[in-house]
Design a protein around this motif. Structure first.
Motif, mmCIF file in Angstrom:
data_model
loop_
_atom_site.group_PDB
_atom_site.id
_atom_site.type_symbol
_atom_site.label_atom_id
_atom_site.label_comp_id
_atom_site.label_asym_id
_atom_site.label_seq_id
_atom_site.Cartn_x
_atom_site.Cartn_y
_atom_site.Cartn_z
ATOM 1 N N VAL A 46 0.798 -1.227 0.000
ATOM 2 C CA VAL A 46 0.000 0.000 0.000
ATOM 3 C C VAL A 46 0.831 1.278 0.000
ATOM 4 O O VAL A 46 0.269 2.366 -0.156
ATOM 5 C CB VAL A 46 -0.943 0.028 1.233
ATOM 6 N N GLN A 47 2.155 1.190 0.149
ATOM 7 C CA GLN A 47 2.947 2.383 0.424
ATOM 8 C C GLN A 47 2.889 3.426 -0.692
ATOM 9 O O GLN A 47 2.984 4.628 -0.441
ATOM 10 C CB GLN A 47 4.402 1.996 0.701
ATOM 11 N N ASP A 48 2.727 3.035 -1.940
ATOM 12 C CA ASP A 48 2.708 3.991 -3.042
ATOM 13 C C ASP A 48 1.298 4.267 -3.549
ATOM 14 O O ASP A 48 1.130 4.872 -4.616
ATOM 15 C CB ASP A 48 3.561 3.471 -4.203
ATOM 16 N N LYS A 49 0.290 3.854 -2.796
ATOM 17 C CA LYS A 49 -1.085 3.977 -3.266
ATOM 18 C C LYS A 49 -1.776 5.203 -2.652
ATOM 19 O O LYS A 49 -1.659 5.464 -1.463
ATOM 20 C CB LYS A 49 -1.886 2.724 -2.906
ATOM 21 N N ASP A 50 -2.495 5.933 -3.492
ATOM 22 C CA ASP A 50 -3.284 7.069 -2.998
ATOM 23 C C ASP A 50 -4.515 6.592 -2.238
ATOM 24 O O ASP A 50 -4.936 7.217 -1.268
ATOM 25 C CB ASP A 50 -3.736 7.948 -4.167
ATOM 26 N N LEU A 51 -5.083 5.475 -2.688
ATOM 27 C CA LEU A 51 -6.333 4.989 -2.101
ATOM 28 C C LEU A 51 -6.237 3.489 -1.855
ATOM 29 O O LEU A 51 -5.881 2.726 -2.758
ATOM 30 C CB LEU A 51 -7.512 5.278 -3.043
ATOM 31 N N VAL A 52 -6.551 3.086 -0.625
ATOM 32 C CA VAL A 52 -6.631 1.665 -0.276
ATOM 33 C C VAL A 52 -8.086 1.344 -0.006
ATOM 34 O O VAL A 52 -8.722 1.965 0.856
ATOM 35 C CB VAL A 52 -5.777 1.326 0.962
ATOM 36 N N VAL A 53 -8.642 0.401 -0.760
ATOM 37 C CA VAL A 53 -10.024 -0.048 -0.564
ATOM 38 C C VAL A 53 -9.991 -1.242 0.376
ATOM 39 O O VAL A 53 -9.375 -2.268 0.064
ATOM 40 C CB VAL A 53 -10.671 -0.444 -1.911
ATOM 41 N N LEU A 54 -10.627 -1.114 1.532
ATOM 42 C CA LEU A 54 -10.616 -2.173 2.537
ATOM 43 C C LEU A 54 -11.979 -2.866 2.569
ATOM 44 O O LEU A 54 -12.997 -2.249 2.887
ATOM 45 C CB LEU A 54 -10.296 -1.586 3.913
ATOM 46 N N HIS A 55 -11.961 -4.138 2.213
ATOM 47 C CA HIS A 55 -13.175 -4.950 2.267
ATOM 48 C C HIS A 55 -13.160 -5.725 3.579
ATOM 49 O O HIS A 55 -12.446 -6.716 3.728
ATOM 50 C CB HIS A 55 -13.223 -5.900 1.065
ATOM 51 N N PHE A 56 -13.932 -5.241 4.553
ATOM 52 C CA PHE A 56 -14.087 -5.961 5.821
ATOM 53 C C PHE A 56 -15.151 -7.038 5.605
ATOM 54 O O PHE A 56 -16.318 -6.729 5.333
ATOM 55 C CB PHE A 56 -14.533 -4.998 6.930
ATOM 56 N N GLY A 57 -14.737 -8.297 5.725
ATOM 57 C CA GLY A 57 -15.669 -9.379 5.448
ATOM 58 C C GLY A 57 -15.306 -10.639 6.196
ATOM 59 O O GLY A 57 -14.623 -10.614 7.226
ATOM 60 N N SER A 58 -15.748 -11.761 5.672
ATOM 61 C CA SER A 58 -15.433 -13.069 6.241
ATOM 62 C C SER A 58 -15.570 -14.110 5.148
ATOM 63 O O SER A 58 -16.483 -14.031 4.313
ATOM 64 C CB SER A 58 -16.383 -13.401 7.395
ATOM 65 N N ARG A 59 -14.684 -15.065 5.177
ATOM 66 C CA ARG A 59 -14.755 -16.143 4.185
ATOM 67 C C ARG A 59 -15.940 -17.074 4.453
ATOM 68 O O ARG A 59 -16.264 -17.915 3.612
ATOM 69 C CB ARG A 59 -13.445 -16.929 4.178
ATOM 70 N N PHE A 60 -16.586 -16.919 5.607
ATOM 71 C CA PHE A 60 -17.750 -17.733 5.941
ATOM 72 C C PHE A 60 -19.057 -17.028 5.601
ATOM 73 O O PHE A 60 -20.136 -17.558 5.871
ATOM 74 C CB PHE A 60 -17.742 -18.082 7.433
ATOM 75 N N CYS A 61 -18.973 -15.829 5.051
ATOM 76 C CA CYS A 61 -20.168 -15.035 4.736
ATOM 77 C C CYS A 61 -20.377 -15.023 3.228
ATOM 78 O O CYS A 61 -19.525 -14.575 2.474
ATOM 79 C CB CYS A 61 -19.994 -13.604 5.271
ATOM 80 N N ARG A 62 -21.524 -15.484 2.795
ATOM 81 C CA ARG A 62 -21.768 -15.557 1.345
ATOM 82 C C ARG A 62 -21.836 -14.162 0.733
ATOM 83 O O ARG A 62 -21.446 -13.959 -0.421
ATOM 84 C CB ARG A 62 -23.044 -16.336 1.050
ATOM 85 N N HIS A 63 -22.348 -13.168 1.505
ATOM 86 C CA HIS A 63 -22.403 -11.798 0.990
ATOM 87 C C HIS A 63 -20.992 -11.279 0.722
ATOM 88 O O HIS A 63 -20.732 -10.631 -0.291
ATOM 89 C CB HIS A 63 -23.108 -10.874 1.989
ATOM 90 N N SER A 64 -20.063 -11.570 1.628
ATOM 91 C CA SER A 64 -18.680 -11.125 1.468
ATOM 92 C C SER A 64 -18.011 -11.804 0.274
ATOM 93 O O SER A 64 -17.286 -11.171 -0.494
ATOM 94 C CB SER A 64 -17.871 -11.423 2.731
ATOM 95 N N MET A 65 -18.242 -13.088 0.137
ATOM 96 C CA MET A 65 -17.598 -13.809 -0.952
ATOM 97 C C MET A 65 -18.135 -13.357 -2.309
ATOM 98 O O MET A 65 -17.386 -13.267 -3.287
ATOM 99 C CB MET A 65 -17.800 -15.316 -0.764
ATOM 100 N N HIS A 66 -19.416 -13.031 -2.355
ATOM 101 C CA HIS A 66 -19.978 -12.489 -3.598
ATOM 102 C C HIS A 66 -19.344 -11.137 -3.915
ATOM 103 O O HIS A 66 -18.935 -10.873 -5.062
ATOM 104 C CB HIS A 66 -21.489 -12.340 -3.474
#
Length: 359
Positions: free
Chosen positions: A12-32
């Protein structure tokens, strides 16, 4: 620094924007959503300034960070802009498709500061919605503080409209915030970035915020009781200005800690008024919704009559559950995030197995 994985800083050091996806591998909504996010780079014109990171809130290494950032539901998309976490108000809540998400990211990367060079142009600046206008005063385009100001403006997108006034003038003002309801406030302090950021945080967000149908989920999700002004659509500034001054006098210390003060278009939210038995011609009107019960205050005009303190007494009585006002089931609790779009993270933290809706 986090996430606590080897290689994160290099990623991330050279990136202007970091998109953080807070989720779980056990959540179908997150995996989608993660599948959708994997295709987002193909929609972006410039991928060199953006990186997308998955943060698994069921992973013990990440769980504390999910708590720290008040992640109550998954999936949640938050953003780090030039190394600083944007407020929860800049959370993505739109369609879970690659194109709309890419457009949202591209908008975050766009310059958020307009530049004017004379007083006439400055006077013609119109804020977005009911935003406060932040004005930065600079003597020339090469001022290093102007570069800092343009970056900082992105941190407060969605809360203030930013303008850079570049001119050869003589004053000691660095920044000013123009509030259409409460008047102006100026910063004449040190150049210290921390002090400037603190001043923006304290002054940028309006005391009485505008709630729309699209933005209601985020405000309700805060979990604080709502003090709502229902206004007429075409008497916008008169109603909002008077109500903001009343809130400033009587419950400023409660706003943001005990309640959220908002104003809404009474026609757009007319079903809420109908649900508490208010007549259609009642506008303007004030409701208090604790997300358990809704209370309609008897008379808007009475709040402004002497002796002062009526609004404060009503709010304190409602919060203490000692009010005699007639109540109805909460109208706005229905606008909380839906189980059809999210899994609620408290189940995972409590060690419960996800239900069938989460898998």
């Amino acid at each position: 620094e986090w996430p606590l994985r080897p290689g994160y800083q290099e990623l991330v050091q050279d990136k202007d924007l970091v998109v953080l996806h807070f989720g779980s591998r056990f959540c179908r909504h997150s995996m989608h959503l993660q599948h959708v996010l994997n295709n987002v780079p193909s929609y972006l014109n410039d991928t060199r300034s953006v990186v997308i990171v998955f943060v698994d809130c069921r992973d013990p290494a990440f769980t504390p960070h999910c708590h720290t950032h008040n992640i109550t539901k998954i999936p949640t998309l938050r953003f780090r802009y030039y190394g600083v976490m944007l407020s929860a108000g800049v959370e993505y809540r739109g369609e879970r498709r690659s194109g709309p998400i890419a457009r949202f990211i591209s908008e975050l990367l766009q310059p958020y500061t307009d530049t004017v060079y004379d007083a006439k142009s400055l006077a013609q600046v119109t804020p977005e919605e009911d935003h406060r206008i932040v004005i930065g005063f600079f003597r020339h385009e090469s001022d290093p503080l102007l570069t800092f100001y343009r970056r900082v403006s992105g941190l407060f997108r969605g809360e203030c409209t930013f303008v850079a006034y570049v001119s050869d003038f003589n004053n000691n003002i660095l920044f000013a915030i123009r509030d259409m309801a409460l008047g102006d406030n100026v910063y004449i302090g040190d150049y210290t970035p921390e002090l400037i950021l603190g001043w923006f945080r304290a002054n940028c967000r309006p005391l009485v915020r505008r709630m729309t149908l699209d933005g209601a989920e985020g405000m309700v999700e805060l979990g604080l009781p709502l003090v709502l002004l229902f206004r007429r659509p075409h008497s916008y500034m008169n109603h909002v200005s008077a109500f903001a001054k009343l809130v400033d006098r009587e419950i400023r210390d409660l706003v943001g800690f005990n309640v959220t003060a908002v104003h809404v278009d009474g026609h757009v939210f007319r079903r809420a008024l109908r649900a508490v038995g208010a007549p259609p011609d009642v506008l303007p009107a004030v409701l208090v919704d604790t997300l358990e019960h809704t209370f309609l205050l008897p008379s808007y005009s009475d709040l402004f009559e002497k002796p002062p303190g009526k609004l404060r007494r009503v709010i304190l009585d409602v919060l203490a559950k000692r009010t005699a006002l007639e109540h109805h089931d909460s109208v706005f609790v229905k606008l909380k995030p839906s189980h059809t779009r999210y899994s609620f993270i408290e189940k995972y933290f409590m060690g419960l197995k996800p239900g069938k809706d989460e898998l």
